[in-house]
Every structure is written in structure tokens, then in C-alpha cells.
Design a protein around this motif. Structure first.
Motif, PDB file in Angstrom:
ATOM      1  N   ILE A 113       0.837  -1.202   0.000  1.00 28.48           N
ATOM      2  CA  ILE A 113       0.000   0.000   0.000  1.00 28.48           C
ATOM      3  C   ILE A 113       0.872   1.252   0.000  1.00 28.48           C
ATOM      4  N   LEU A 120      -2.630   6.755   2.668  1.00 26.56           N
ATOM      5  CA  LEU A 120      -3.457   5.608   3.023  1.00 26.56           C
ATOM      6  C   LEU A 120      -2.678   4.654   3.914  1.00 26.56           C
ATOM      7  N   LEU A 147     -11.233   4.105   4.279  1.00 28.70           N
ATOM      8  CA  LEU A 147     -12.114   3.864   3.135  1.00 28.70           C
ATOM      9  C   LEU A 147     -12.277   5.143   2.316  1.00 28.70           C
ATOM     10  N   GLY A 150      -9.184   5.654   0.340  1.00 23.81           N
ATOM     11  CA  GLY A 150      -9.124   4.665  -0.725  1.00 23.81           C
ATOM     12  C   GLY A 150      -9.977   5.043  -1.915  1.00 23.81           C
ATOM     13  N   GLU A 213     -10.205  -4.807   4.653  1.00 21.82           N
ATOM     14  CA  GLU A 213      -8.977  -5.391   4.126  1.00 21.82           C
ATOM     15  C   GLU A 213      -9.218  -6.106   2.797  1.00 21.82           C
ATOM     16  N   LEU A 216      -9.435  -3.328   0.117  1.00 22.17           N
ATOM     17  CA  LEU A 216      -8.154  -2.689  -0.168  1.00 22.17           C
ATOM     18  C   LEU A 216      -7.182  -3.653  -0.847  1.00 22.17           C
ATOM     19  N   GLN A 217      -7.195  -4.891  -0.398  1.00 24.01           N
ATOM     20  CA  GLN A 217      -6.287  -5.882  -0.980  1.00 24.01           C
ATOM     21  C   GLN A 217      -6.571  -6.078  -2.466  1.00 24.01           C
ATOM     22  N   PHE A 220      -6.037  -2.414  -4.492  1.00 30.73           N
ATOM     23  CA  PHE A 220      -4.726  -1.773  -4.575  1.00 30.73           C
ATOM     24  C   PHE A 220      -3.548  -2.735  -4.684  1.00 30.73           C
TER      25      PHE A 220
END
Length: 263
Positions: A113, A120, A147, A150, A213, A216-217, A220
């Protein structure tokens, strides 16, 4: 000084929660220990007593040196009845180590990240610190903040409401309907924590963390890495066209080769 070192080396190893090793107690050498008893008494003769053991430990696995405090008092006892019905009890010991072990393992992709967005990454790091210290209200607020950052990194306008941002992510194909509804719960949890002081339980917060998670995983880390493979995968080979020749019993027409009708 040499006598003190020689004496501490002979102390029997103990089991303790290493702040570096992942989960569970580890065998540790004791480099020094101090026990301090205490007693408190009020004006009418009621007393409470206890003790605190301070220890300097070193993990035999990763060799991390850390401090452990082991405390007890007469007000916190485990009671039971013995074989003959007699009342038995023992003091309950409360242990803590410093630096404090992380209560939740940070995802292995968190460092990725940082390459995508430093802001972030910083928000997520502070969010995990709050979680490790059981500051669940602050953690829930951090979920919403992460969030929000993101969505901005994904190109969503900052002036939109959270609901509008999630709908925009859905209409652009970044998330599906189910994930939008899940992230709405994360958003509502952060709003309730920020504006109403709502404190989620540890189990509720684990579920909220997992939901964030996953998003985001995929958005990104693994999603971007997978898309980068698009140009490296060989294109699908086309099947060659097979020419069909009419047999003596078949007739070639404008519609193709057909079997003649028997008269």
C-alpha cells in the motif's frame, strides 16, 4: 556486576508472550527479576494485599529482549471446592509485556500500500495501533477514514457523500452490489463511532476490519498486480476454418451443403 550476571544466567527459563514472535507463548531466558509485595489497609481494619514481579526476558527464538510485569492481589482469586467439599482458591496472575504484542497481525500486503499511496498507508498504520491498544472507537473511525482515502485514490470525487462514493464505485465496476452493501456497513460503523461514540465489540471490529482489508487488498494490491499480467498472457489461438466438400450424395446450395430429399 559480574556476580549479578552470573546469577541471572542460572535462572530457569520461563514461558512468556514475546512481542515479536507471531502468537502464543515462547521459551524465554530471564536476565533479571524483582518482586515487590504491597499491602493496603483502611481505617476499620480491612486489608488487601498483593505483589508485582518485574522481569527482563529474552526470547530464545527471535532473541527479542522485553519487559514483563506479573501482578496479583487478594481480591482476584479463582475459587473451587476440593474433594471433601472444602473451599480452595488461588490468586489469579495478570501478565503484560512491553512493548505490547500486536493483538492482530497486520496483513502481509500492507507494505505494498505504501507504494500506492503514503497517506493511506499512514492511516492504516495508526488504525492498527488503535486496535492493538483496544481503542475500538478510534479504530472504527479509522476504518471510515481509510475507506474515504481509498475511494479518493480510485478517482472518486471528494465532495460526494459516502453513499454516493460507494455507488460510483459500483457503477464504474470497481465493486459489486454485495461489496457495496458491506462497505456501507463499514461506513455506518465509522459514522456511529465518530458522531455517537459507538464502541463496537472486539468481534464486531474484527469483522469490519476484514471487510475493509478485502476491499483494499483487491483494489490496490492483487487486483493491480493481476491486471498487469494482461499483456503478458498469450492471446487465445483461433481455430482454423475447416472447408467442407460435398459428397456425391449431398447437394451444395446457397444455404450450405445439404442432403438431397428422397423422392
Amino acid at each position: 556486576m559480574a556476580d549479578i550476571v552470573a546469577k541471572t544466567k542460572r535462572l530457569k527459563p520461563t514461558k512468556a508472550h514475546c512481542p515479536t514472535c507471531d502468537g502464543g507463548d515462547r521459551t524465554c531466558d530471564i536476565h533479571g527479576t524483582v518482586y515487590i509485595p504491597w499491602t493496603w489497609e483502611d481505617r476499620i481494619g480491612n486489608t488487601v494485599s498483593g505483589g508485582v514481579t518485574h522481569s527482563l526476558l529474552q526470547c530464545r527464538g527471535c532473541e527479542t529482549v522485553f519487559y514483563e510485569i506479573d501482578s496479583w492481589d487478594t481480591e482476584d482469586r479463582d475459587m473451587w471446592h476440593g474433594p471433601s467439599g472444602e473451599l480452595c482458591g488461588e490468586n489469579i496472575h495478570t501478565k503484560a509485556t512491553y512493548p505490547k504484542p500486536e493483538s492482530r497481525t497486520k496483513p502481509i500486503w500492507l507494505s505494498a500500500i505504501l507504494k500506492q499511496d503514503e497517506e493511506l498507508h499512514a492511516i492504516l498504520n495508526e488504525m492498527y495501533v488503535a486496535y492493538d491498544n483496544q481503542a475500538f472507537i478510534l479504530t472504527a473511525i479509522g476504518l471510515r477514514t481509510a475507506l474515504d482515502r481509498g475511494t479518493a485514490k480510485l478517482g472518486i470525487e471528494a465532495a460526494l457523500t459516502f453513499e454516493e462514493k460507494l455507488k460510483r464505485l459500483q457503477t464504474t465496476g470497481v465493486i459489486g452490489e454485495t461489496e457495496r452493501r458491506i462497505l456501507e456497513v463499514v461506513t455506518n460503523a465509522g459514522n456511529a463511532a465518530a458522531h455517537q461514540g459507538w464502541a463496537p465489540t472486539a468481534q464486531q471490529l474484527r469483522q469490519l476490519l476484514s471487510a475493509l482489508e478485502v476491499f483494499l487488498q483487491r483494489a490496490f494490491v492483487y487486483g493491480q498486480n493481476t491486471l498487469a499480467l494482461k499483456d503478458k498472457i498469450p492471446a487465445k489461438q483461433r481455430r482454423p476454418k475447416v472447408s467442407v466438400v460435398a459428397t456425391p450424395t449431398q447437394v451444395e446450395t446457397a444455404e450450405g451443403i445439404v442432403q438431397p430429399t428422397k423422392t
